[in-house]
Enzyme design. Sequence first.
Site, PDB file in Angstrom:
ATOM      1  CE  LYS A 171      -1.959   2.646   3.273  1.00 50.06           C
ATOM      2  NZ  LYS A 171      -1.974   3.949   2.605  1.00 50.06           N
ATOM      3  CD  GLU A 246      13.753   1.182   8.078  1.00 44.95           C
ATOM      4  OE1 GLU A 246      14.378   2.177   8.483  1.00 44.95           O
ATOM      5  OE2 GLU A 246      14.221   0.035   8.110  1.00 44.95           O
ATOM      6  CB  CYS A 280      12.920   9.474   7.479  1.00 39.97           C
ATOM      7  SG  CYS A 280      13.911   8.557   6.306  1.00 39.97           S
ATOM      8  CD  GLU A 381      10.001  13.053  11.183  1.00 45.56           C
ATOM      9  OE1 GLU A 381       8.940  12.484  11.466  1.00 45.56           O
ATOM     10  OE2 GLU A 381      10.875  12.543  10.476  1.00 45.56           O
TER      11      GLU A 381
HETATM   12  P1  NAD Z   1       2.374   8.307   7.956  1.00 49.64           P
HETATM   13  O1  NAD Z   1       2.818   7.580   9.166  1.00 49.64           O
HETATM   14  O2  NAD Z   1       1.295   9.305   8.093  1.00 49.64           O
HETATM   15  O3  NAD Z   1       1.890   7.316   6.815  1.00 49.64           O
HETATM   16  C1  NAD Z   1       2.720   6.318   6.275  1.00 49.64           C
HETATM   17  C2  NAD Z   1       1.856   5.237   5.672  1.00 49.64           C
HETATM   18  O4  NAD Z   1       1.110   4.592   6.702  1.00 49.64           O
HETATM   19  C3  NAD Z   1       0.835   5.734   4.663  1.00 49.64           C
HETATM   20  O5  NAD Z   1       0.708   4.793   3.616  1.00 49.64           O
HETATM   21  C4  NAD Z   1      -0.440   5.791   5.485  1.00 49.64           C
HETATM   22  O6  NAD Z   1      -1.612   5.683   4.700  1.00 49.64           O
HETATM   23  C5  NAD Z   1      -0.274   4.591   6.394  1.00 49.64           C
HETATM   24  N1  NAD Z   1      -0.995   4.640   7.665  1.00 49.64           N
HETATM   25  C6  NAD Z   1      -1.409   5.714   8.367  1.00 49.64           C
HETATM   26  N2  NAD Z   1      -2.032   5.329   9.501  1.00 49.64           N
HETATM   27  C7  NAD Z   1      -1.999   3.972   9.527  1.00 49.64           C
HETATM   28  C8  NAD Z   1      -2.473   2.991  10.454  1.00 49.64           C
HETATM   29  N3  NAD Z   1      -3.088   3.305  11.578  1.00 49.64           N
HETATM   30  N4  NAD Z   1      -2.272   1.686  10.160  1.00 49.64           N
HETATM   31  C9  NAD Z   1      -1.623   1.326   9.033  1.00 49.64           C
HETATM   32  N5  NAD Z   1      -1.175   2.220   8.118  1.00 49.64           N
HETATM   33  C10 NAD Z   1      -1.344   3.531   8.367  1.00 49.64           C
HETATM   34  O7  NAD Z   1       3.708   8.936   7.372  1.00 49.64           O
HETATM   35  P2  NAD Z   1       3.837   9.922   6.149  1.00 49.64           P
HETATM   36  O8  NAD Z   1       3.273  11.223   6.575  1.00 49.64           O
HETATM   37  O9  NAD Z   1       3.324   9.268   4.910  1.00 49.64           O
HETATM   38  O10 NAD Z   1       5.420  10.014   6.013  1.00 49.64           O
HETATM   39  C11 NAD Z   1       6.174  10.828   6.809  1.00 49.64           C
HETATM   40  C12 NAD Z   1       6.841  10.064   7.927  1.00 49.64           C
HETATM   41  O11 NAD Z   1       7.551   8.947   7.402  1.00 49.64           O
HETATM   42  C13 NAD Z   1       7.872  10.885   8.654  1.00 49.64           C
HETATM   43  O12 NAD Z   1       7.733  10.729  10.035  1.00 49.64           O
HETATM   44  C14 NAD Z   1       9.185  10.294   8.180  1.00 49.64           C
HETATM   45  O13 NAD Z   1      10.249  10.481   9.072  1.00 49.64           O
HETATM   46  C15 NAD Z   1       8.843   8.880   7.984  1.00 49.64           C
HETATM   47  N6  NAD Z   1       9.782   8.232   7.040  1.00 49.64           N
HETATM   48  C16 NAD Z   1      10.723   7.378   7.554  1.00 49.64           C
HETATM   49  C17 NAD Z   1      11.649   6.791   6.696  1.00 49.64           C
HETATM   50  C18 NAD Z   1      12.706   5.840   7.221  1.00 49.64           C
HETATM   51  O14 NAD Z   1      13.326   5.139   6.430  1.00 49.64           O
HETATM   52  N7  NAD Z   1      12.951   5.775   8.519  1.00 49.64           N
HETATM   53  C19 NAD Z   1      11.596   7.053   5.322  1.00 49.64           C
HETATM   54  C20 NAD Z   1      10.608   7.917   4.849  1.00 49.64           C
HETATM   55  C21 NAD Z   1       9.702   8.503   5.731  1.00 49.64           C
END
Ligand code: NAD
Length: 486
Positions: A171, A246, A280, A381
């Site tokens: 997804k 991650e 991130c 963050e």
């Molecule tokens: P997010 O946590 O809002 O969403 C990430 C994904 O999870 C999306 O596909 C979203 O639809 C899904 N999601 C949301 N709630 C969920 C739930 N309750 N159950 C299952 N899936 C759910 O993150 P974002 O806003 O898309 O991305 C930004 C974040 O991602 C930042 O905190 C960033 O640091 C992190 N990030 C980390 C890495 C890494 O490698 N550590 C890489 C990229 C981004």
Amino acid sequence: MEIGKMYINGKWVDSGLHKESINPADGSVAGLACEGSPKDVDAAVAAAAAAFPAWSALPVTERANFLFKIANRIEELAEDFALIDTFDNGKPLRDSLGDAYDSAACFRYYAGLIDKPSGGTYLVPDPNTQALTVREPIGVCGQIAPWNYPLMMAAWKIAPCVAAGNCTVFKPSSLTPLSSIKLFELFDELGLPPGVANLVLGSGQTVGRSIAEHPGIDKVVFTGGTDTGREIMRSAAETIKGVGLELGGKSPMIVFGDYDIDTAVDWALFAAFCNQGEVCSAGSRLILDEAIYDPFLEKLAARANAIKLAPGDEEGAEMGPLVSESHMNSVLAKIDAAKKEGAKLICGGDRVYDGKLKNGYFVAPTVFADCAPDMSIVQEEVFGPVLAVQKFKTEDEAVELANGTVFGLAGGVFSNDITRALRVVKKIRAGITWVNSYHPTFSQAPWGGYKQSGIGRELGVYGLEEYTEVKQININLVPGPVGWFK
Ligand code: NAD
């Protein structure tokens, strides 16, 4: 406008519910994509489970061939992929083109890795037993990705997973589904067997949650925010599924006074503002030697002010818009909080509306100086173009500041004294670090965080191992009765 569909069991599926994907550079519609439901997750899990026995039994060379072909095709279509991510996410074309080539490299790396030696043999106290281990695929994996590197996050997840012989229910973020749909078009075109890779589109609260909870999924691998990571762990707990997380970061870049200021300023800008700071591992905290503090900040602010904000497809664009209006508002709220808490704003600090940027979600590169360790701008963050600067006197103080958050994703140290640089980088409690550099990332080396930045690793050999179970096999070399009971 064509509707981006889901791909389940080798077929394109239209859920009937469609969502506009918005180009954040001007608020226009970049594409239309389906919104799925838990029923679609059920269908995808069933397809993945049915495909698993044959896919995991396929000779590794044949699995590798699929991955090599995918890598080659991504490379051929790199410019198309780049345009899709630029319109869907906002990032400049030079960034999205780099993402496309990295995605191809990731598929190629795992295609090449899967027939390399793995497992081990063990000398055990019983000379009549030979112990050995083999690595086996886990089964059906659920994979959930964020919006900041749409294609690359899909590649980082899907390539090692299917290379290892698993099947996936993937997804993407509902904010940026378009390049994943294109990637699955390649899978279809290249004849990947039905059910091996399934694409379910939709929100985190419905489709994402259903993936994390699903009893038919053996492991859930997630990249996204730390709070969402917590929810996923909770959802996965019921069925004791493996989790790979991650998560977010607030990563430090330490600069010692012996380092060339102009060079370090250049890296600090790259660390904090590349990809609009929506990274991130962004170097979102600059920990600066007091010996160079004032001249460094003067140069930093001047260069940050000169960064060219533009729609990502415009020639020379250096920073694009943030991914969405609501994300922009959350970044602006964090900037306001920093102002209220007394951090000293030395550049940026606002939305940019000039000329053709007026309908986009652009935020100026922002630097706060003199930040105290307990300020929200140091602890939380932001995930946008906002840099918090902290001053240090001694090496120990630099390390203490660097480690002073709940996160532990990344960090960098700049010094010409290489023993000091190594000493300090070893003390940073983070999974990804650089010396006299920041950000370069390679498919060959493991990626992941300490502390609340995550669990497990992606990329490299570790990244493949995360998609395997280790099986112990003990072979009795002298068959006969055990004789335990008389
Ligand atoms: P997010 O946590 O809002 O969403 C990430 C994904 O999870 C999306 O596909 C979203 O639809 C899904 N999601 C949301 N709630 C969920 C739930 N309750 N159950 C299952 N899936 C759910 O993150 P974002 O806003 O898309 O991305 C930004 C974040 O991602 C930042 O905190 C960033 O640091 C992190 N990030 C980390 C890495 C890494 O490698 N550590 C890489 C990229 C981004």
